[in-house]
Design a protein around this motif. Sequence first.
Motif, short mmCIF file in Angstrom:
data_model
loop_
_atom_site.label_atom_id
_atom_site.label_comp_id
_atom_site.label_asym_id
_atom_site.label_seq_id
_atom_site.Cartn_x
_atom_site.Cartn_y
_atom_site.Cartn_z
N GLY A 17 -4.58 -1.69 10.14
CA GLY A 17 -5.84 -1.90 10.85
C GLY A 17 -5.98 -1.08 12.11
O GLY A 17 -5.63 0.11 12.18
N ILE A 18 -6.52 -1.73 13.15
CA ILE A 18 -6.78 -1.05 14.41
C ILE A 18 -5.48 -0.53 15.03
O ILE A 18 -5.43 0.59 15.55
N GLY A 19 -4.42 -1.32 14.97
CA GLY A 19 -3.16 -0.91 15.58
C GLY A 19 -2.61 0.37 14.98
O GLY A 19 -2.19 1.28 15.70
N ARG A 197 -12.65 -3.58 8.72
CA ARG A 197 -11.80 -3.93 7.58
C ARG A 197 -10.34 -3.95 8.06
O ARG A 197 -9.67 -2.91 8.09
N THR A 198 -9.89 -5.12 8.44
CA THR A 198 -8.51 -5.29 8.91
C THR A 198 -7.90 -6.50 8.20
O THR A 198 -8.58 -7.22 7.47
N GLY A 199 -6.64 -6.70 8.46
CA GLY A 199 -5.95 -7.82 7.84
C GLY A 199 -6.14 -9.14 8.55
O GLY A 199 -5.48 -10.14 8.20
N LEU A 200 -7.03 -9.18 9.55
CA LEU A 200 -7.20 -10.40 10.33
C LEU A 200 -7.61 -11.59 9.45
O LEU A 200 -7.19 -12.72 9.69
N TRP A 201 -8.43 -11.30 8.43
CA TRP A 201 -8.90 -12.38 7.57
C TRP A 201 -7.76 -13.01 6.77
O TRP A 201 -7.87 -14.16 6.33
#
Length: 294
Positions: A17-19, A197-201
Amino acid sequence: MRLAAGQVAVVTGAASGIGLAMARRFAAEGLKVVLADVEEAALEKAFTRLRDEGAEVLARTVDVGDRTAVLSLADAVYDTFGAVHVLCNNAGVGSGAEGRMWEHDPNDWKWAFSVNVWGVFHGIQAFVPRMIASGEPGHVVNTSSADGGIAPLPTASVYAVTKAAVVTMTESLYAHLKAEHARVGASVLFPGPHMLRTGLWESHRNRPGRYAKQRPRKTPYRSLDQWEAAMKEAGHEVAFTPVEEVAEHVVEGIRADRFWMLPPSEHSDRQIRARARSMLDRADPTYLESFVLD
């Protein structure tokens, strides 16, 4: 702050993701990059990707909610590279809380605060004193969210509260750094302006046992793809911001020593104005009425 080859950037939540996008962007500038993440397999994949792209990279499996683990990360970074110039406290989780606030599982709050709030503070405490003592230019970027950092998102109140805390923590850090006449800057990042679109969900996949839910969920977790499909079925198109654009915004913000890393957004600007107007008028927060809680 001028970014230059040979400097060192530490990024938490860096396996995806963002990182990961920030880490790759720093590497493109010639910085040495430290990847920290709780998810070991994804971290190894990210490490291999950056190494194959020519970056000088160090990876460590770290739960940022564990102060000792973050302090150990700092020791490893300084033992390996001898300095830190950029610190991105980016690791974050959703909470998976259901129902009204008074119905939430207390462990939802404990887990979210452990990562989203304590994780940021642990990063500050582990790295910032050494960054100041070095006398070299440096910058700290703390990841917040418009959903809480700008205006509360009542449908995700636990997450929103933690992200609001990150804003206040970063404002306080900024003031403390100025009082010390430090050469270290601080910024609060609002990724966006659209969905990401990240893995936060799916962050529940990494939920530690010590914060396990005390009672089972009433409904299954919903993935981002499922949520997007539901929105489209309801006639709502969803816009997404590429994580690479967020990373570019971060690099530009560091170069400009910009505190508010807030991309242009009519929606966010309306929220900010509405909330400020409510406070100035001592009026009820009617801007929250647009959220359907039933």
